[in-house]
Design an enzyme around this catalytic site. Structure first.
Site, PDB file in Angstrom:
ATOM      1  N   LYS A  22     -17.084  17.754  29.903  1.00 54.94           N
ATOM      2  CA  LYS A  22     -16.350  16.542  29.512  1.00 54.94           C
ATOM      3  C   LYS A  22     -14.842  16.820  29.428  1.00 54.94           C
ATOM      4  O   LYS A  22     -14.029  16.068  29.961  1.00 54.94           O
ATOM      5  CB  LYS A  22     -16.850  16.050  28.148  1.00 54.94           C
ATOM      6  CG  LYS A  22     -15.971  14.965  27.530  1.00 54.94           C
ATOM      7  CD  LYS A  22     -16.461  14.529  26.167  1.00 54.94           C
ATOM      8  CE  LYS A  22     -15.898  15.288  25.010  1.00 54.94           C
ATOM      9  NZ  LYS A  22     -14.519  14.967  24.642  1.00 54.94           N
ATOM     10  N   ASN A  23     -14.467  17.896  28.741  1.00 50.89           N
ATOM     11  CA  ASN A  23     -13.044  18.140  28.506  1.00 50.89           C
ATOM     12  C   ASN A  23     -12.300  18.568  29.761  1.00 50.89           C
ATOM     13  O   ASN A  23     -11.080  18.678  29.763  1.00 50.89           O
ATOM     14  CB  ASN A  23     -12.850  19.185  27.391  1.00 50.89           C
ATOM     15  CG  ASN A  23     -13.172  18.592  26.034  1.00 50.89           C
ATOM     16  OD1 ASN A  23     -13.447  17.394  25.924  1.00 50.89           O
ATOM     17  ND2 ASN A  23     -13.151  19.428  25.006  1.00 50.89           N
ATOM     18  N   ARG A  92      -9.345   9.699  22.586  1.00 49.76           N
ATOM     19  CA  ARG A  92      -8.042  10.336  22.502  1.00 49.76           C
ATOM     20  C   ARG A  92      -7.511  10.760  23.875  1.00 49.76           C
ATOM     21  O   ARG A  92      -6.317  10.711  24.136  1.00 49.76           O
ATOM     22  CB  ARG A  92      -8.175  11.549  21.588  1.00 49.76           C
ATOM     23  CG  ARG A  92      -6.882  12.266  21.393  1.00 49.76           C
ATOM     24  CD  ARG A  92      -6.962  13.325  20.333  1.00 49.76           C
ATOM     25  NE  ARG A  92      -5.825  14.201  20.416  1.00 49.76           N
ATOM     26  CZ  ARG A  92      -4.642  13.922  19.912  1.00 49.76           C
ATOM     27  NH1 ARG A  92      -4.451  12.802  19.264  1.00 49.76           N
ATOM     28  NH2 ARG A  92      -3.641  14.753  20.054  1.00 49.76           N
ATOM     29  N   CYS A 116     -12.214  11.115  18.035  1.00 47.76           N
ATOM     30  CA  CYS A 116     -12.900  11.586  16.826  1.00 47.76           C
ATOM     31  C   CYS A 116     -11.921  11.717  15.672  1.00 47.76           C
ATOM     32  O   CYS A 116     -10.773  12.121  15.857  1.00 47.76           O
ATOM     33  CB  CYS A 116     -13.531  12.953  17.076  1.00 47.76           C
ATOM     34  SG  CYS A 116     -15.076  12.901  17.958  1.00 47.76           S
ATOM     35  N   ARG A 121      -4.106  13.612  14.254  1.00 53.79           N
ATOM     36  CA  ARG A 121      -4.020  14.157  15.622  1.00 53.79           C
ATOM     37  C   ARG A 121      -2.820  13.530  16.308  1.00 53.79           C
ATOM     38  O   ARG A 121      -2.943  12.627  17.128  1.00 53.79           O
ATOM     39  CB  ARG A 121      -5.312  13.884  16.387  1.00 53.79           C
ATOM     40  CG  ARG A 121      -6.492  14.603  15.777  1.00 53.79           C
ATOM     41  CD  ARG A 121      -7.758  14.359  16.528  1.00 53.79           C
ATOM     42  NE  ARG A 121      -7.894  15.181  17.726  1.00 53.79           N
ATOM     43  CZ  ARG A 121      -8.938  15.137  18.539  1.00 53.79           C
ATOM     44  NH1 ARG A 121      -9.913  14.307  18.303  1.00 53.79           N
ATOM     45  NH2 ARG A 121      -8.998  15.915  19.593  1.00 53.79           N
ATOM     46  N   ILE A 123       0.624  12.967  18.648  1.00 57.84           N
ATOM     47  CA  ILE A 123       0.896  13.228  20.072  1.00 57.84           C
ATOM     48  C   ILE A 123       2.372  13.573  20.267  1.00 57.84           C
ATOM     49  O   ILE A 123       2.914  13.419  21.349  1.00 57.84           O
ATOM     50  CB  ILE A 123       0.472  12.043  20.980  1.00 57.84           C
ATOM     51  CG1 ILE A 123       1.133  10.734  20.524  1.00 57.84           C
ATOM     52  CG2 ILE A 123      -1.026  11.895  21.042  1.00 57.84           C
ATOM     53  CD1 ILE A 123       0.998   9.616  21.565  1.00 57.84           C
ATOM     54  N   ASP A 124       3.008  14.046  19.173  1.00 57.86           N
ATOM     55  CA  ASP A 124       4.439  14.353  19.255  1.00 57.86           C
ATOM     56  C   ASP A 124       4.760  15.371  20.346  1.00 57.86           C
ATOM     57  O   ASP A 124       5.766  15.263  21.051  1.00 57.86           O
ATOM     58  CB  ASP A 124       4.948  14.860  17.885  1.00 57.86           C
ATOM     59  CG  ASP A 124       4.121  16.024  17.353  1.00 57.86           C
ATOM     60  OD1 ASP A 124       2.884  15.945  17.419  1.00 57.86           O
ATOM     61  OD2 ASP A 124       4.707  17.014  16.886  1.00 57.86           O
ATOM     62  N   ASP A 305     -14.667  23.307  18.645  1.00 61.10           N
ATOM     63  CA  ASP A 305     -15.748  22.385  19.010  1.00 61.10           C
ATOM     64  C   ASP A 305     -17.133  22.981  18.783  1.00 61.10           C
ATOM     65  O   ASP A 305     -18.127  22.249  18.795  1.00 61.10           O
ATOM     66  CB  ASP A 305     -15.612  21.962  20.486  1.00 61.10           C
ATOM     67  CG  ASP A 305     -14.490  20.963  20.682  1.00 61.10           C
ATOM     68  OD1 ASP A 305     -13.873  20.549  19.695  1.00 61.10           O
ATOM     69  OD2 ASP A 305     -14.235  20.602  21.845  1.00 61.10           O
ATOM     70  N   ARG A 397     -20.789  10.434  23.561  1.00 63.66           N
ATOM     71  CA  ARG A 397     -19.455  10.642  24.142  1.00 63.66           C
ATOM     72  C   ARG A 397     -19.404  11.947  24.938  1.00 63.66           C
ATOM     73  O   ARG A 397     -18.604  12.061  25.864  1.00 63.66           O
ATOM     74  CB  ARG A 397     -18.392  10.686  23.036  1.00 63.66           C
ATOM     75  CG  ARG A 397     -18.154   9.357  22.349  1.00 63.66           C
ATOM     76  CD  ARG A 397     -16.946   9.437  21.441  1.00 63.66           C
ATOM     77  NE  ARG A 397     -15.882  10.146  22.116  1.00 63.66           N
ATOM     78  CZ  ARG A 397     -15.080  11.036  21.532  1.00 63.66           C
ATOM     79  NH1 ARG A 397     -15.207  11.313  20.266  1.00 63.66           N
ATOM     80  NH2 ARG A 397     -14.145  11.635  22.238  1.00 63.66           N
TER      81      ARG A 397
HETATM   82  C1  UD1 Z   1      -8.786  19.184  22.926  1.00 59.89           C
HETATM   83  C2  UD1 Z   1     -10.251  18.903  23.160  1.00 59.89           C
HETATM   84  C3  UD1 Z   1     -11.013  18.952  21.847  1.00 59.89           C
HETATM   85  C4  UD1 Z   1     -10.782  20.301  21.181  1.00 59.89           C
HETATM   86  C5  UD1 Z   1      -9.286  20.589  21.057  1.00 59.89           C
HETATM   87  C6  UD1 Z   1      -8.993  21.987  20.537  1.00 59.89           C
HETATM   88  C7  UD1 Z   1     -10.269  17.389  25.051  1.00 59.89           C
HETATM   89  C8  UD1 Z   1     -10.564  16.026  25.555  1.00 59.89           C
HETATM   90  N1  UD1 Z   1     -10.383  17.561  23.731  1.00 59.89           N
HETATM   91  O1  UD1 Z   1      -8.295  18.181  22.043  1.00 59.89           O
HETATM   92  O2  UD1 Z   1     -12.398  18.788  22.142  1.00 59.89           O
HETATM   93  O3  UD1 Z   1     -11.345  20.255  19.880  1.00 59.89           O
HETATM   94  O4  UD1 Z   1      -8.657  20.478  22.338  1.00 59.89           O
HETATM   95  O5  UD1 Z   1      -9.602  22.945  21.338  1.00 59.89           O
HETATM   96  O6  UD1 Z   1     -10.003  18.300  25.812  1.00 59.89           O
HETATM   97  N2  UD1 Z   1      -1.249  18.688  17.788  1.00 59.89           N
HETATM   98  C9  UD1 Z   1      -0.043  18.275  17.298  1.00 59.89           C
HETATM   99  N3  UD1 Z   1       0.779  17.510  18.094  1.00 59.89           N
HETATM  100  C10 UD1 Z   1       0.433  17.176  19.371  1.00 59.89           C
HETATM  101  C11 UD1 Z   1      -0.802  17.623  19.887  1.00 59.89           C
HETATM  102  C12 UD1 Z   1      -1.623  18.381  19.076  1.00 59.89           C
HETATM  103  O7  UD1 Z   1       0.293  18.554  16.153  1.00 59.89           O
HETATM  104  O8  UD1 Z   1       1.211  16.475  20.043  1.00 59.89           O
HETATM  105  C13 UD1 Z   1      -2.157  19.489  16.949  1.00 59.89           C
HETATM  106  C14 UD1 Z   1      -3.465  18.774  16.657  1.00 59.89           C
HETATM  107  O9  UD1 Z   1      -3.348  17.886  15.583  1.00 59.89           O
HETATM  108  C15 UD1 Z   1      -4.395  19.923  16.374  1.00 59.89           C
HETATM  109  C16 UD1 Z   1      -3.862  21.038  17.283  1.00 59.89           C
HETATM  110  O10 UD1 Z   1      -2.550  20.639  17.658  1.00 59.89           O
HETATM  111  O11 UD1 Z   1      -4.269  20.333  15.033  1.00 59.89           O
HETATM  112  C17 UD1 Z   1      -4.675  21.272  18.535  1.00 59.89           C
HETATM  113  O12 UD1 Z   1      -4.860  20.057  19.209  1.00 59.89           O
HETATM  114  P1  UD1 Z   1      -4.998  19.957  20.796  1.00 59.89           P
HETATM  115  O13 UD1 Z   1      -5.169  21.328  21.377  1.00 59.89           O
HETATM  116  O14 UD1 Z   1      -3.911  19.095  21.297  1.00 59.89           O
HETATM  117  O15 UD1 Z   1      -6.380  19.203  20.923  1.00 59.89           O
HETATM  118  P2  UD1 Z   1      -6.724  17.971  21.836  1.00 59.89           P
HETATM  119  O16 UD1 Z   1      -6.051  18.122  23.155  1.00 59.89           O
HETATM  120  O17 UD1 Z   1      -6.572  16.727  21.073  1.00 59.89           O
END
Ligand code: UD1
Length: 416
Positions: A22-23, A92, A116, A121, A123-124, A305, A397
């Protein structure tokens, strides 16, 4: 299909084929936008998150249709650059479309993504990476309006190796003039799969799998066929299921290396594991032992995960296992549900201490999120009596059909 019913206590035996990841497929579906032509995705899992991505592609004017296990996407007819709020809320990963739409058209509009509930979470980092490439991003009335007519490649250092921010930056950089160097990039195997897809359609990306990724933007693209990598978290789920229920199971379509921290923990707990060449064999007998301390970390560390899933396998172990969740703030929501089944778990901030109990009991439980829901499947297989899992849409999902797969291994499990 509103719930899954499991009558626990049966050993698992046999072979199971693991679905595509999926990811991996979600960012790849966004990346199809970079090529105004046709791509074929083999081994694409049929999941509600994939359907949500298909809906986004169709909304944008692209076509996507299934032919057996293959998904054919054609983005030559793309005519829109906006994603409506209802599609953004679905998951997301929809935010990864931002980098791709900007690279293709130079402008995009969307709201903040859903997904989730694992704590904040933001997106900055996604937005900051796009700004560094020259995108102008404004928030107006809860919508993000982005223009990026002249993106230019440059060095972008991520403050933490975010998976999503790495993917968004790579996709946007494919549309930027010149070379982008991403520093402190996430090293997850799914990013490597994204790179393989991008190279297959003619983009120039190298370094994925390491923390420095180089992208030469604005390459000529062409039609391609890509096979999606195996889903390592689904693989981890089935390994945990056998560890919890006992038995001998062989997983096919897995990459042993991608699962090394998960298999190390299961081995520590007493499972016998061997593998290689796309297969893993796991044998579990009697009560497991402690897995020591399990600390989640970005790849190649233990995957966040798989935290809930491994926890569920250890509920009946002889000993105490300590989990430290370092990635997400709120990733123990499954624990209350596991308590209903008789588990002994105490939580202090980001630490969860699991003390094995001799018995688990079937109960009415609710999937709180995708992997928390998978943990309930694992616990249900090890429990005495009937477990009914509600809110299974969370599980759908990310899992094509866990009932089909676990029933084929001998579990007493049905959709209701
Ligand atoms: C992806 C995976 C998710 C997995 C996660 C960590 C997908 C679809 N999802 O999620 O299954 O649990 O990686 O391996 O691939 N963060 C910020 N600012 C940002 C982006 C992230 O502070 O702009 C923080 C997040 O809140 C979190 C950490 O960085 O604490 C890691 O998040 P990230 O690696 O971005 O996870 P996702 O891409 O959301």
């Amino acid at each position: 299909m509103s719930q899954i019913t499991i009558r626990g206590g049966r050993k698992l035996e046999g072979t199971v084929q693991v679905q595509g990841a999926k990811n991996s497929v979600l960012p790849i579906l966004a990346a199809t936008i970079l090529h105004p032509g046709q791509v074929v995705l083999r081994g694409c899992p049929r999941l509600s998150d994939v359907e949500a991505s298909i809906q986004i592609l169709r909304h944008l004017g692209c076509t996507a249709r299934w032919e057996g296990g293959e998904l054919l996407v054609d983005t030559s007819t793309m005519s829109r650059w906006d994603i409506p709020d209802n599609l953004m809320r679905e998951m997301r990963s929809s935010v990864i479309f931002l980098g791709a739409i900007l690279a293709r058209l130079g402008w995009a509009e969307m709201s903040y993504p859903g997904g989730c509930e694992l704590g904040p979470r933001p997106i900055d980092m996604h937005l900051s990476a796009l700004r560094k490439l020259g995108a102008d991003l404004r928030e107006e009335g809860g919508r993000l309006r982005c223009t990026a007519q002249h993106m230019t490649g440059r060095e972008i250092a991520l403050s933490i190796p975010s998976v999503g921010a790495t993917e968004n930056a790579i996709l946007a950089a494919c549309g930027a003039e010149g070379e982008t160097v991403l520093v402190n990039a996430a090293r997850e195997p799914e990013i490597r799969d994204l790179q393989e897809f991008l190279c297959a359609i003619g983009c120039k990306v190298r370094g994925a799998g390491s923390s420095t990724i180089c992208i030469s933007g604005r390459q000529k693209t062409h039609d391609a066929v890509h096979t999606v990598m195996p889903d390592r978290i689904v693989g981890a789920t089935y390994l945990a299921a056998v560890a919890a229920a006992g038995g001998v199971v062989e997983l096919k379509n897995v990459n042993y290396r991608h699962l090394s921290t998960v298999t190390a923990a299961l081995h520590e707990a007493g499972c016998k594991i061997s593998g290689g060449d796309g297969r893993i064999l796991l044998k579990a007998e009697g009560r497991l032992g402690s897995a020591g301390t399990v600390r989640t970390a970005p790849y190649p560390g233990f995957p966040t995960d798989a935290q809930a899933i491994l926890m569920a396998a250890l509920l009946k172990s002889q000993g105490t296992t300590v989990f430290v969740e370092t990635i997400f703030e709120n990733r123990y929501r499954h624990v209350d549900e596991l308590h209903r089944m008789g588990a002994d778990i105490s939580i202090a901030d980001r630490v969860a201490i699991v003390t094995g109990v001799p018995r688990l009991y079937g109960a009415e439980v609710r999937a709180t999120d995708l992997r928390g829901g998978a943990a309930l499947l694992v616990a249900g297989l090890a429990a005495e009596g009937v477990t009914r899992i509600g809110d299974v849409h969370h599980i759908q999902r990310g899992y094509e059909d866990p009932v089909r797969d676990l029933a084929a291994l001998g579990a007493d499990i049905v959709w209701e």
